[in-house]
Design a protein around this motif. Sequence first.
Motif, PDB file in Angstrom:
ATOM      1  N   PHE A 250      14.392  48.828  29.103  1.00 55.75           N
ATOM      2  CA  PHE A 250      13.311  48.671  28.133  1.00 55.75           C
ATOM      3  C   PHE A 250      13.514  49.675  27.006  1.00 55.75           C
ATOM      4  O   PHE A 250      13.976  50.804  27.239  1.00 55.75           O
ATOM      5  N   ILE A 251      13.163  49.281  25.798  1.00 50.78           N
ATOM      6  CA  ILE A 251      13.233  50.158  24.631  1.00 50.78           C
ATOM      7  C   ILE A 251      11.827  50.310  24.063  1.00 50.78           C
ATOM      8  O   ILE A 251      10.922  49.529  24.416  1.00 50.78           O
ATOM      9  N   PRO A 252      11.579  51.300  23.174  1.00 50.80           N
ATOM     10  CA  PRO A 252      10.220  51.517  22.657  1.00 50.80           C
ATOM     11  C   PRO A 252       9.569  50.261  22.080  1.00 50.80           C
ATOM     12  O   PRO A 252       8.388  50.000  22.342  1.00 50.80           O
ATOM     13  N   ASN A 253      10.309  49.447  21.335  1.00 51.96           N
ATOM     14  CA  ASN A 253       9.714  48.248  20.755  1.00 51.96           C
ATOM     15  C   ASN A 253       9.301  47.227  21.807  1.00 51.96           C
ATOM     16  O   ASN A 253       8.393  46.417  21.578  1.00 51.96           O
ATOM     17  N   ASP A 254       9.970  47.241  22.973  1.00 51.09           N
ATOM     18  CA  ASP A 254       9.549  46.366  24.068  1.00 51.09           C
ATOM     19  C   ASP A 254       8.154  46.741  24.544  1.00 51.09           C
ATOM     20  O   ASP A 254       7.330  45.867  24.863  1.00 51.09           O
ATOM     21  N   ILE A 255       7.887  48.025  24.625  1.00 50.91           N
ATOM     22  CA  ILE A 255       6.564  48.496  25.058  1.00 50.91           C
ATOM     23  C   ILE A 255       5.508  48.033  24.067  1.00 50.91           C
ATOM     24  O   ILE A 255       4.461  47.490  24.455  1.00 50.91           O
ATOM     25  N   LEU A 256       5.798  48.195  22.786  1.00 51.19           N
ATOM     26  CA  LEU A 256       4.863  47.749  21.752  1.00 51.19           C
ATOM     27  C   LEU A 256       4.656  46.244  21.828  1.00 51.19           C
ATOM     28  O   LEU A 256       3.520  45.757  21.715  1.00 51.19           O
ATOM     29  N   ALA A 257       5.722  45.497  22.042  1.00 49.92           N
ATOM     30  CA  ALA A 257       5.620  44.035  22.122  1.00 49.92           C
ATOM     31  C   ALA A 257       4.770  43.599  23.312  1.00 49.92           C
ATOM     32  O   ALA A 257       3.919  42.703  23.196  1.00 49.92           O
ATOM     33  N   MET A 258       4.959  44.217  24.462  1.00 48.05           N
ATOM     34  CA  MET A 258       4.193  43.835  25.643  1.00 48.05           C
ATOM     35  C   MET A 258       2.713  44.159  25.473  1.00 48.05           C
ATOM     36  O   MET A 258       1.840  43.399  25.912  1.00 48.05           O
ATOM     37  N   GLN A 259       2.439  45.286  24.831  1.00 45.69           N
ATOM     38  CA  GLN A 259       1.040  45.628  24.586  1.00 45.69           C
ATOM     39  C   GLN A 259       0.412  44.669  23.569  1.00 45.69           C
ATOM     40  O   GLN A 259      -0.753  44.291  23.703  1.00 45.69           O
ATOM     41  N   GLN A 260       1.187  44.264  22.567  1.00 53.92           N
ATOM     42  CA  GLN A 260       0.660  43.269  21.629  1.00 53.92           C
ATOM     43  C   GLN A 260       0.447  41.921  22.315  1.00 53.92           C
ATOM     44  O   GLN A 260      -0.530  41.226  22.033  1.00 53.92           O
ATOM     45  N   LEU A 261       1.341  41.554  23.208  1.00 53.16           N
ATOM     46  CA  LEU A 261       1.192  40.276  23.913  1.00 53.16           C
ATOM     47  C   LEU A 261      -0.068  40.247  24.768  1.00 53.16           C
ATOM     48  O   LEU A 261      -0.650  39.176  24.966  1.00 53.16           O
ATOM     49  N   THR A 266      -4.153  36.840  25.348  1.00 49.85           N
ATOM     50  CA  THR A 266      -5.552  36.732  25.767  1.00 49.85           C
ATOM     51  C   THR A 266      -6.324  35.771  24.891  1.00 49.85           C
ATOM     52  O   THR A 266      -7.084  34.933  25.391  1.00 49.85           O
ATOM     53  N   VAL A 267      -6.155  35.851  23.555  1.00 47.12           N
ATOM     54  CA  VAL A 267      -6.912  34.947  22.679  1.00 47.12           C
ATOM     55  C   VAL A 267      -6.355  33.529  22.706  1.00 47.12           C
ATOM     56  O   VAL A 267      -7.022  32.591  22.278  1.00 47.12           O
ATOM     57  N   ILE A 268      -5.126  33.355  23.239  1.00 47.21           N
ATOM     58  CA  ILE A 268      -4.551  32.011  23.360  1.00 47.21           C
ATOM     59  C   ILE A 268      -4.896  31.394  24.710  1.00 47.21           C
ATOM     60  O   ILE A 268      -5.383  30.257  24.792  1.00 47.21           O
ATOM     61  N   ARG A 269      -4.641  32.143  25.788  1.00 45.84           N
ATOM     62  CA  ARG A 269      -4.793  31.606  27.146  1.00 45.84           C
ATOM     63  C   ARG A 269      -6.037  32.112  27.863  1.00 45.84           C
ATOM     64  O   ARG A 269      -6.394  31.586  28.916  1.00 45.84           O
ATOM     65  N   GLY A 270      -6.690  33.122  27.314  1.00 43.76           N
ATOM     66  CA  GLY A 270      -7.869  33.684  27.965  1.00 43.76           C
ATOM     67  C   GLY A 270      -7.547  34.814  28.911  1.00 43.76           C
ATOM     68  O   GLY A 270      -8.446  35.472  29.438  1.00 43.76           O
ATOM     69  N   TYR A 271      -6.277  35.065  29.140  1.00 45.98           N
ATOM     70  CA  TYR A 271      -5.857  36.095  30.093  1.00 45.98           C
ATOM     71  C   TYR A 271      -4.391  36.424  29.845  1.00 45.98           C
ATOM     72  O   TYR A 271      -3.606  35.556  29.445  1.00 45.98           O
ATOM     73  N   SER A 272      -4.008  37.675  30.074  1.00 42.97           N
ATOM     74  CA  SER A 272      -2.602  38.059  29.955  1.00 42.97           C
ATOM     75  C   SER A 272      -2.234  39.045  31.048  1.00 42.97           C
ATOM     76  O   SER A 272      -2.903  40.065  31.224  1.00 42.97           O
ATOM     77  N   PRO A 273      -1.140  38.789  31.782  1.00 43.61           N
ATOM     78  CA  PRO A 273      -0.693  39.741  32.812  1.00 43.61           C
ATOM     79  C   PRO A 273      -0.189  41.046  32.215  1.00 43.61           C
ATOM     80  O   PRO A 273      -0.082  42.055  32.921  1.00 43.61           O
ATOM     81  N   PHE A 274       0.109  41.068  30.919  1.00 44.43           N
ATOM     82  CA  PHE A 274       0.570  42.307  30.285  1.00 44.43           C
ATOM     83  C   PHE A 274      -0.537  43.355  30.226  1.00 44.43           C
ATOM     84  O   PHE A 274      -0.257  44.550  30.151  1.00 44.43           O
ATOM     85  N   CYS A 275      -1.791  42.915  30.248  1.00 45.33           N
ATOM     86  CA  CYS A 275      -2.896  43.868  30.113  1.00 45.33           C
ATOM     87  C   CYS A 275      -2.955  44.849  31.272  1.00 45.33           C
ATOM     88  O   CYS A 275      -3.378  46.001  31.097  1.00 45.33           O
ATOM     89  N   SER A 276      -2.539  44.423  32.451  1.00 46.53           N
ATOM     90  CA  SER A 276      -2.653  45.284  33.636  1.00 46.53           C
ATOM     91  C   SER A 276      -1.437  46.184  33.831  1.00 46.53           C
ATOM     92  O   SER A 276      -1.377  46.940  34.806  1.00 46.53           O
ATOM     93  N   LEU A 277      -0.476  46.131  32.914  1.00 51.14           N
ATOM     94  CA  LEU A 277       0.737  46.926  33.074  1.00 51.14           C
ATOM     95  C   LEU A 277       0.537  48.396  32.746  1.00 51.14           C
ATOM     96  O   LEU A 277       1.304  49.246  33.206  1.00 51.14           O
ATOM     97  N   PHE A 278      -0.470  48.697  31.946  1.00 50.34           N
ATOM     98  CA  PHE A 278      -0.549  50.032  31.349  1.00 50.34           C
ATOM     99  C   PHE A 278      -1.824  50.762  31.755  1.00 50.34           C
ATOM    100  O   PHE A 278      -2.851  50.143  32.046  1.00 50.34           O
ATOM    101  N   THR A 279      -1.742  52.075  31.732  1.00 51.23           N
ATOM    102  CA  THR A 279      -2.866  52.929  32.098  1.00 51.23           C
ATOM    103  C   THR A 279      -3.821  53.098  30.915  1.00 51.23           C
ATOM    104  O   THR A 279      -3.510  52.729  29.775  1.00 51.23           O
ATOM    105  N   THR A 280      -4.963  53.687  31.192  1.00 49.41           N
ATOM    106  CA  THR A 280      -5.932  53.991  30.142  1.00 49.41           C
ATOM    107  C   THR A 280      -5.284  54.799  29.019  1.00 49.41           C
ATOM    108  O   THR A 280      -5.442  54.491  27.839  1.00 49.41           O
ATOM    109  N   GLU A 281      -4.551  55.840  29.399  1.00 47.34           N
ATOM    110  CA  GLU A 281      -3.932  56.712  28.406  1.00 47.34           C
ATOM    111  C   GLU A 281      -2.885  55.961  27.580  1.00 47.34           C
ATOM    112  O   GLU A 281      -2.744  56.203  26.373  1.00 47.34           O
ATOM    113  N   GLU A 282      -2.177  55.047  28.214  1.00 47.99           N
ATOM    114  CA  GLU A 282      -1.161  54.271  27.496  1.00 47.99           C
ATOM    115  C   GLU A 282      -1.793  53.281  26.520  1.00 47.99           C
ATOM    116  O   GLU A 282      -1.234  53.031  25.444  1.00 47.99           O
ATOM    117  N   TRP A 283      -2.958  52.753  26.874  1.00 53.94           N
ATOM    118  CA  TRP A 283      -3.663  51.878  25.931  1.00 53.94           C
ATOM    119  C   TRP A 283      -4.248  52.681  24.772  1.00 53.94           C
ATOM    120  O   TRP A 283      -4.246  52.225  23.626  1.00 53.94           O
TER     121      TRP A 283
END
Length: 465
Positions: A250-261, A266-283
């Motif tokens: 993984f590279i830094p832009n991958d992290i940004l991309a997953m957080q954007q996804l 979420t606004v497309i499907r109503g839910y995203s598994p990417f949301c649970s990947l990161f901690t409070t501090e990371e968000w």
Amino acid sequence: MLFNKIYFFLLIITINGIHLYKEEIIRAHHTYDKYQFNILHHLSGIAPYFESNTDELNPDPPEGCKVDKTAYLIRHGSVYVDDYDYDYIINPFLKRLNKAVKYVDFSKLPKLSFLNKWTSPITNPKQQIERLTKSGIFEALELGMKLSYRYEKLLPKANQTSFNIWTSSSKRTKQSALAIIQGLFSGRKLNGKVIDIPEDKKRGANTLTPTKSCQKYNASKGSQEANIWLQHYSKSILKKFNSKIFNWNFIPNDILAMQQLCGYETVIRGYSPFCSLFTTEEWMSFEYYFDIKYYHEIFYGNYLSPYLGMPWVKATTDLLSNDILNNQNMYLTVTHREMLPVILAALGLYNESEYSNEKVFPLDEINHERIWRASKVIPFLGRVALERLNCSSSHSNELFIRILVNSSVKPIPGCTQGPGESCHLNQFINYINKRYHSYKDFTEVCQIKKTNHSIDHLTFYNKKH
């Protein structure tokens, strides 16, 4: 018929309390059961609309007051994906991922195991980039309905046949405006007209997209500072992910991309598994990335910002202070995210100018005490409203101005003596005139060749359509 179906669907959602999006809440141990961190409230400009009233001021009209005129500047509803985000952040990640799933086992880190079968919610980029999602249309419709309840007496009478709503010329802003009109009049027959303001460079200040007509504006401003922060905060995440996954880094832009996804999916499907990947501090670090970016691009970190926002602020002040100029009591305008921060800068709100930029946004740690948090200002369907309050006293009626940002009351600096910390109309006019005197030279600061006497002004509200 189409409107009736949409209206009925929205009614069912409201009655049954169904939410369009899965809640993404991080909770603490049961000994701190009051702590809740809603990830969807920290996604900056790709957050679904939410309200955050941290000042706890009541947004209802103060006792003895009624709103007799109002003006709203509204960002469009949620889109599948922004063009820049897709082209430069998300799509490069998707391309790498599509190749990697053939030989990388992401289940070595259980949190990432979904990547082995996950498919992108952006299935047709040519048709979906910068286009409204279904939820974006429904939420704009709902906004119209809410405004119809709040400002019922400001709507045109039954014998009046027209109502104008202004919008920039992008498809997503016009679709949002049409949905707002449908909700506003809830099936009532009325000639609601969308006034299309072109998004071209020749408009000067007479535009809803001043970042496009100002030649000095640079959309990449703030990117360097934000990317320094990305390199800093992604280090620990990369170490955590890459220590378990083989044949892939993984590279830094991958992290940004997953957080954007997380936000876009979420606004497309109503839910995203990417949301649970990161901690409070990371968000919070992700949120801070865009606070840095937007602060330098379209807020006080860019000297152009109050100049870009002032034409709308001055024109709107004139609408609210002079009843002869207009024949509507409610002015609704739909445009892009960049417009809201420049308006707030022109109004002098969220001002951290007593600090240096470096202190407000250090690039090696989060400033948790900062005032500017883009998530609370520019989510999808974010809005800035100016309300004129007509307040009765024992002697007379007086007029006051109050500003709301996403339904949260924002007191005007140095002018909070009115009901509900509002500002007397005359004082507000003086306040704006002083700021206008400082930030009126749109043409000069943007280095535009002046072709007529009105290029520094916004005039389309008073034009007969």
